[in-house]
Design an enzyme around this catalytic site. Structure first.
Site, PDB file in Angstrom:
ATOM      1  CD  GLU A  40      21.223 -36.972  76.043  1.00  0.00           C
ATOM      2  OE1 GLU A  40      20.212 -37.616  76.391  1.00  0.00           O
ATOM      3  OE2 GLU A  40      22.012 -37.388  75.182  1.00  0.00           O
ATOM      4  CB  CYS A  50      14.456 -34.423  81.615  1.00  0.00           C
ATOM      5  SG  CYS A  50      15.940 -34.743  82.555  1.00  0.00           S
ATOM      6  CD  GLU A  54       9.355 -32.821  78.699  1.00  0.00           C
ATOM      7  OE1 GLU A  54       9.649 -32.059  77.763  1.00  0.00           O
ATOM      8  OE2 GLU A  54      10.209 -33.339  79.444  1.00  0.00           O
TER       9      GLU A  54
HETATM   10  P1  NDP Z   1      14.256 -25.438  75.553  1.00  0.00           P
HETATM   11  O1  NDP Z   1      14.403 -26.451  74.491  1.00  0.00           O
HETATM   12  O2  NDP Z   1      13.198 -24.424  75.436  1.00  0.00           O
HETATM   13  O3  NDP Z   1      15.635 -24.624  75.703  1.00  0.00           O
HETATM   14  C1  NDP Z   1      16.862 -25.280  75.910  1.00  0.00           C
HETATM   15  C2  NDP Z   1      17.968 -24.355  75.478  1.00  0.00           C
HETATM   16  O4  NDP Z   1      17.923 -24.202  74.060  1.00  0.00           O
HETATM   17  C3  NDP Z   1      17.877 -22.950  76.058  1.00  0.00           C
HETATM   18  O5  NDP Z   1      19.168 -22.495  76.347  1.00  0.00           O
HETATM   19  C4  NDP Z   1      17.267 -22.176  74.908  1.00  0.00           C
HETATM   20  O6  NDP Z   1      17.542 -20.800  74.955  1.00  0.00           O
HETATM   21  C5  NDP Z   1      17.971 -22.823  73.751  1.00  0.00           C
HETATM   22  N1  NDP Z   1      17.394 -22.582  72.432  1.00  0.00           N
HETATM   23  C6  NDP Z   1      16.145 -22.180  72.106  1.00  0.00           C
HETATM   24  N2  NDP Z   1      16.019 -22.084  70.754  1.00  0.00           N
HETATM   25  C7  NDP Z   1      17.215 -22.435  70.222  1.00  0.00           C
HETATM   26  C8  NDP Z   1      17.720 -22.542  68.904  1.00  0.00           C
HETATM   27  N3  NDP Z   1      16.982 -22.286  67.834  1.00  0.00           N
HETATM   28  N4  NDP Z   1      18.999 -22.943  68.751  1.00  0.00           N
HETATM   29  C9  NDP Z   1      19.781 -23.221  69.805  1.00  0.00           C
HETATM   30  N5  NDP Z   1      19.357 -23.134  71.077  1.00  0.00           N
HETATM   31  C10 NDP Z   1      18.085 -22.752  71.289  1.00  0.00           C
HETATM   32  O7  NDP Z   1      14.151 -26.254  76.934  1.00  0.00           O
HETATM   33  P2  NDP Z   1      13.991 -25.673  78.391  1.00  0.00           P
HETATM   34  O8  NDP Z   1      15.122 -24.763  78.711  1.00  0.00           O
HETATM   35  O9  NDP Z   1      12.611 -25.179  78.583  1.00  0.00           O
HETATM   36  O10 NDP Z   1      14.230 -26.991  79.285  1.00  0.00           O
HETATM   37  C11 NDP Z   1      13.226 -27.921  79.529  1.00  0.00           C
HETATM   38  C12 NDP Z   1      13.370 -29.117  78.613  1.00  0.00           C
HETATM   39  O11 NDP Z   1      14.651 -29.720  78.807  1.00  0.00           O
HETATM   40  C13 NDP Z   1      12.368 -30.218  78.907  1.00  0.00           C
HETATM   41  O12 NDP Z   1      11.876 -30.732  77.696  1.00  0.00           O
HETATM   42  C14 NDP Z   1      13.210 -31.269  79.643  1.00  0.00           C
HETATM   43  O13 NDP Z   1      12.693 -32.578  79.552  1.00  0.00           O
HETATM   44  C15 NDP Z   1      14.518 -31.124  78.949  1.00  0.00           C
HETATM   45  N6  NDP Z   1      15.607 -31.659  79.743  1.00  0.00           N
HETATM   46  C16 NDP Z   1      16.194 -32.834  79.359  1.00  0.00           C
HETATM   47  C17 NDP Z   1      17.183 -33.412  80.129  1.00  0.00           C
HETATM   48  C18 NDP Z   1      17.836 -34.681  79.711  1.00  0.00           C
HETATM   49  O14 NDP Z   1      18.896 -35.017  80.243  1.00  0.00           O
HETATM   50  N7  NDP Z   1      17.259 -35.431  78.781  1.00  0.00           N
HETATM   51  C19 NDP Z   1      17.623 -32.779  81.373  1.00  0.00           C
HETATM   52  C20 NDP Z   1      16.960 -31.536  81.680  1.00  0.00           C
HETATM   53  C21 NDP Z   1      15.991 -31.001  80.880  1.00  0.00           C
HETATM   54  P3  NDP Z   1      16.423 -19.774  75.505  1.00  0.00           P
HETATM   55  O15 NDP Z   1      16.240 -20.107  76.942  1.00  0.00           O
HETATM   56  O16 NDP Z   1      17.052 -18.453  75.254  1.00  0.00           O
HETATM   57  O17 NDP Z   1      15.190 -20.009  74.694  1.00  0.00           O
END
Ligand code: NDP
Length: 515
Positions: A286, A320, A416
């Site tokens: 998502e 999001c 975004e």
């Molecule tokens: P990120 O994509 O930066 O991070 C999401 C998660 O992925 C974190 O736990 C992050 O860890 C992890 N991650 C980073 N790199 C990797 C990798 N290579 N492999 C596996 N996991 C990895 O998003 P944000 O946390 O900044 O969240 C904001 C985003 O989430 C926005 O784009 C928002 O729109 C979306 N979102 C979507 C929703 C939906 O339902 N569609 C709901 C809520 C948010 P780390 O923090 O350690 O980098």
């Protein structure tokens, strides 16, 4: 007897007793600032030499907690342990799994103010936003507990004379859960309890800005009765251990919520078959949004302006589902924009410990800098109508920002930003408004304010988003009421909080016996 699912009520902060309880809980959490957040691997707490500091975004000199930073070896051990634990946990009855989740919901209720306080201090949520996030986490536990029982019960099949037929749902295996920081309890709890409710074991990697609240969740689930090896907790940077967890041959499924960039990477790595891997991995991803609210000529313009402002600036636009585009019919453009600007100017921004501040900080310094860069881009793509600056005080505060006369296709209309920045766009007519709304890579939420039934029906058919709202804001989806998930690059439309969700964590087995 389990009653019908009902959404958890929100706390009434107009009540003195609740306000006082929230203040006390904030003080209690502050008194524990700097505490260690360990990994939880193979039934024990593991601390690492390297740690990740979780800062209070309202006051970044304050360290909410120091989280372990799991190494690849620890991440590998976590997946292997979860794989072994699957043998026993997958045989638990649906009723047993459900009762653990109902207990978890009760623990969260009991600790409501404390959980709110952690979110206020670690994620920069206002009291109301934090409270809604905790309520949603409770809802997920309650809803998926009931869903576990439904999927665990007899499934309807067409009768065939001479045979006894049965279809049962089996869990998949190890689910790697990767949540974002913006709903640090609700989404983390939703994906984790979805996996556990279905009988899978979980390796949870929390988002790096919010490990403290994620550790609360793990402790609550263990206290509620989740077996100690059925959940593994591996705080650590996604770039250091994410690929390993996703690519591990014993990982069966990945439940991811986050940005488009990381989600696509997860999907790509999961698609590669590692040596020794016996299945095609399943991925729920998502991702982001570029959500729009359309205001029609005959709409209730005040309600529309209020809905736009709440959707655009609630939790600093870091949802999001946040409205980042107001698409306004030409004849009402000026009136709606001036009302939106007036309301945005009236928003009080500051540290969210104080409930008078409706808007708080954005999550990190790098998020703040990225948003400020987008505002600079926006100044070249439209007219800055209000906001645009960082507050001159500690903390990552950005004023609610409205940019007018943005043209379709502009960067701030397409990408975004994930902050308090609203682009206002003119549309010639309703067809044009829908065309603009649909013309991004995303398709998560949207709203239409209109009194024209034909236009609402047209939007029902043609506005291509997973969650569409009429005459109300485009944020605030409720578990069970508005199953949540988006189209196109917003993700796999897993519809969290809906009746199809648990199915994604299950596989069906058909058994047929000749009589
Ligand atoms: P990120 O994509 O930066 O991070 C999401 C998660 O992925 C974190 O736990 C992050 O860890 C992890 N991650 C980073 N790199 C990797 C990798 N290579 N492999 C596996 N996991 C990895 O998003 P944000 O946390 O900044 O969240 C904001 C985003 O989430 C926005 O784009 C928002 O729109 C979306 N979102 C979507 C929703 C939906 O339902 N569609 C709901 C809520 C948010 P780390 O923090 O350690 O980098």
């Amino acid at each position: 007897m389990v009653t019908e699912f009902r959404n958890e009520p929100l706390t009434d902060f107009a009540c003195d007793r609740n306000r006082e309880a929230q203040v006390r809980a904030i003080q209690a959490v502050e008194a524990r600032f700097g505490a260690k957040v360990p990994a939880w691997i193979a039934g024990r707490e593991v601390m690492t030499d390297q740690t990740i500091a979780s800062l209070n975004p309202s006051e970044p000199s304050e360290v909410v907690g120091y989280a372990a930073s799991a190494t690849p070896d620890l991440a590998d051990q976590a997946v292997r342990t979860a794989h072994e634990a699957f043998r026993d946990y997958s045989r638990w009855t649906a009723g047993a799994r459900a009762s653990v989740l109902l207990r978890a919901a009760n623990i969260m209720r009991r600790r409501r103010f404390e959980l709110n306080a952690v979110e206020i201090l670690e994620a920069g949520k206002s009291w109301v936003e934090a409270d809604a996030d905790v309520a949603e986490a409770i809802d997920f536990c309650e809803f998926y507990a009931r869903e576990a029982e439904r999927y665990g019960g007899p499934q309807p099949l067409t009768p065939l004379p001479g045979e006894r037929n049965e279809l049962t749902y089996l869990p998949l295996g190890v689910v790697v859960v990767v949540p974002p920081w913006n709903f640090p309890l609700a989404i983390t709890a939703g994906m984790t309890t979805g996996a556990l409710a279905a009988g899978n074991t979980v390796v949870l990697k929390p988002a790096s800005p919010t490990p403290v609240i994620a550790w609360y969740l793990v402790q609550i689930l263990l206290e509620a009765g989740v077996p100690e090896n059925a959940i593994q907790f591996v705080p650590g940077s996604g770039s250091a251990i994410g690929d390993l967890l996703v690519g591990h041959p014993l990982t069966r499924m990945i439940a991811f919520t986050g940005s488009k960039e990381v989600g696509l990477r997860v999907n790509e790595i999961a698609a590669r078959v590692a040596p020794g891997q016996k299945w095609i991995k399943r991925v729920i991803a998502e991702m982001g949004g570029k959500d729009a609210i359309i205001v029609d000529e005959d709409a209730d313009l005040e309600a529309a302006a209020a809905g736009i402002v709440t959707s655009a600036f609630g939790f600093q636009g870091q949802k999001c589902s946040a409205c980042s585009r107001a698409i306004l019919l030409d004849s009402v453009y000026e009136r709606v924009v001036s009302d939106v600007v007036e309301r945005a100017r009236a928003i009080q921004v500051g540290p969210v410990k104080d409930p008078a501040n409706w808007m708080g900080p954005v999550i990190t310094e790098s998020a703040m800098n990225s948003i400020l860069r987008y505002i600079e881009v926006g100044k070249g793509e439209g007219t800055l109508l209000c906001g645009g600056r960082r507050l001159e005080r500690p903390g990552y505060f950005i004023e609610p920002t409205v940019i007018g006369d943005v043209r379709p296709g502009a960067r701030i209309e397409q990408e975004e930003i994930f902050g308090p920045v609203l682009a206002c766009i003119r549309a010639r007519d309703f067809d044009h408004a829908l065309e603009i709304a649909n013309d991004t890579d995303y398709g998560l939420t949207g709203a239409v304010y209109s009194r024209n039934r034909a236009h609402l029906e047209q939007a029902r058919r043609d506005f291509f988003v997973g969650n569409l709202y009429f005459n109300r804001k485009c944020t605030g989806a409720l578990v069970g009421v508005h199953p949540f998930g988006g189209f196109n690059m917003s993700g796999t439309d897993s519809k969290a909080g809906g009746r199809d969700y648990l199915l994604l964590f299950l596989q069906a087995k058909s058994v047929s016996e000749a009589l």
